[in-house]
Design a protein around this motif. Structure first.
Motif, short mmCIF file in Angstrom:
data_model
loop_
_atom_site.label_atom_id
_atom_site.label_comp_id
_atom_site.label_asym_id
_atom_site.label_seq_id
_atom_site.Cartn_x
_atom_site.Cartn_y
_atom_site.Cartn_z
N CYS A 94 -1.21 -2.72 -9.19
CA CYS A 94 -2.52 -3.40 -9.13
C CYS A 94 -2.51 -4.64 -10.01
N GLY A 148 -4.92 -0.34 -2.50
CA GLY A 148 -5.84 -1.01 -1.59
C GLY A 148 -7.28 -0.92 -2.07
N GLU A 149 -7.66 0.29 -2.49
CA GLU A 149 -9.04 0.49 -2.97
C GLU A 149 -9.34 -0.32 -4.21
N ALA A 164 -7.68 -0.73 4.58
CA ALA A 164 -6.49 -0.13 5.21
C ALA A 164 -5.99 -0.94 6.41
N VAL A 213 -8.56 -4.36 -0.75
CA VAL A 213 -7.93 -4.73 0.53
C VAL A 213 -8.02 -3.51 1.45
N ARG A 258 -5.80 -3.97 6.71
CA ARG A 258 -5.03 -5.14 6.28
C ARG A 258 -3.86 -4.72 5.39
N THR A 259 -3.48 -3.46 5.50
CA THR A 259 -2.36 -2.94 4.70
C THR A 259 -1.28 -2.43 5.64
N LEU A 281 -1.43 -6.90 3.18
CA LEU A 281 -0.82 -6.35 1.97
C LEU A 281 0.40 -5.53 2.41
N SER A 324 -3.03 3.78 -0.83
CA SER A 324 -4.50 3.78 -0.70
C SER A 324 -5.16 3.40 -2.02
#
Ligand code: UT7
Length: 339
Positions: free
Chosen positions: A243, A277-278, A284, A282, A286-287, A263, A274
């Motif tokens: 992160c 992303g959280e 899910a 960003v 776009r991951t 991402l 996850s």
């Protein structure tokens, strides 16, 4: 469309092409149920992995790396003679020396290239990309082949359910090129940050087989030459470091997480992906995730994912791609790419 500024400390380096190679043999969670005390349900819910690829008998890291390299060269429209540097990131080299990069140089016939390996575990590909960028920036090299390749099946203790369900084999590659006119090109490397904390080396390592602990007939049965990991501790550091690295790389590029179109995180665990992303914000969709099909291929996860994203049309002109990795060392790195 946000166009990030060109870093004044660097001339323009672009990812001109990508390639990947996955061995044919598939090892499923159901197969693993016959090998150790595990279940498809545990592996799927705790990791997100459904299957992984295993290299064929006699197929080495350099074989997979060379195949990914050929595909990357084809996509970048360069020949082996054009390459002036080859860097292979791996923790599963064919042998201690010569470097796997030297073996790849020979296999693909890149006679004009110098070649060496980088050992930064799962962050290896991003470390190698940044080293390549420095070579390009000094004007020393123009066309660089960067490869992440692993045959982790050779380092796994197949009796240890804590680790054997996680890893797989494969290779990914990218051709990096210097752009002389300083103009904007697809695949431009905008910013990179890297970090290391050697005080936590003991949490993820292959403790034996090297000079500190050569494998002898007496200690061979302790399986010291296989991957040992403190999973829970590694998990926590992985989330925090990835992160922070992502935020730093974005800040350096003058961007925000909301600018990220795709991402591409290191593929170790869907819960880690996850959580990143959280925390970054960003979503899910776009991951990029291919962990379910390949497991953790260490230095190869990012270039394989990048290649799959590009070939499947998920990278479009103007996209902002955020790459981020974490691995043994500990090491971590993040790069922003403007597509
Ligand atoms: O690529 C470099 C970075 N690597 C990573 O970032 C990996 C980070 N770590 C992880 O992804 C997770 O920690 C693991 C997937 C490795 C483990 O998940 P966890 O939720 O942290 O599980 P745990 O190690 O705390 O183990 C929980 C339980 C244990 O049983 P007890 O002691 O609670 O009875 C383990 O023995 O799950 C057991 N267990 C398994 N059970 C079935 C561990 N492996 C398995 C297995 N099948 N394969």
């Amino acid at each position: 469309m946000t166009t990030p500024p060109i870093d004044p400390d660097f001339c323009v380096t672009t990812i001109a092409g990508t390639g990947s190679y996955l061995p044919e043999r598939i090892l499923t969670n159901a197969d693993l149920q016959h090998m150790v005390d595990t279940s498809d349900e545990w592996i799927t819910t705790r990791t997100g992995i459904k299957e992984r690829r295993i290299a064929a008998e006699g197929q080495s890291t350099s074989d997979m790396a060379a195949e990914a390299a050929r595909r990357a060269m084809e996509s970048a429209n360069v020949t082996a003679d054009d390459l002036d540097l080859i860097i292979v990131a791996t923790v599963s080299p064919d042998m201690f020396f010569p470097a796997t990069a030297c073996l790849v140089q020979d296999k693909i016939g890149a006679r004009n290239a110098i070649a060496f390996d980088i050992s930064a575990a799962c962050s290896g590909f991003l470390f190698a990309m940044q080293v390549a960028r420095h070579f390009i920036n000094t004007g020393n090299r123009r066309t660089v082949l960067v490869i992440g390749a692993e045959k982790l099946s050779s380092l796994v203790n197949w009796d240890d359910r804590n680790t054997c369900v996680l890893f797989g084999d494969g290779a990914g590659a990218a051709v990096l090129k210097r752009i002389d006119n300083g103009g904007d090109q697809p695949g431009r490397v905008v910013s990179t940050v890297m970090g290391t904390d050697g005080s936590l080396a003991h949490l993820l390592r292959v403790p034996g087989g090297g000079a500190a602990c050569p494998i002898t007939p007496d200690n061979a049965d302790q399986r010291l030459n296989t991957i040992h990991m403190e999973g829970r501790e590694t998990f926590k550091h992985a989330v925090t470091r990835m992160c922070h690295a992502s935020e730093e790389a974005l800040a350096k590029a003058g961007l925000k997480a909301s600018d990220v179109t795709l991402l591409i995180p290191h593929q170790a665990n869907h819960r880690i992906i996850s959580a990143i992303g959280e925390r970054l914000g960003v979503p899910a969709e776009r991951t990029f995730v291919n962990l379910d099909r390949y497991g953790n291929t260490s230095a190869a996860t990012i270039p394989i994912a990048l290649d799959e994203a590009r070939r499947s049309g998920r990278l479009k002109r103007g996209d902002i791609v955020l790459l981020v990795a974490f691995g043994g060392g500990f090491t971590w790195a993040s790069s922003v790419i403007a597509w």
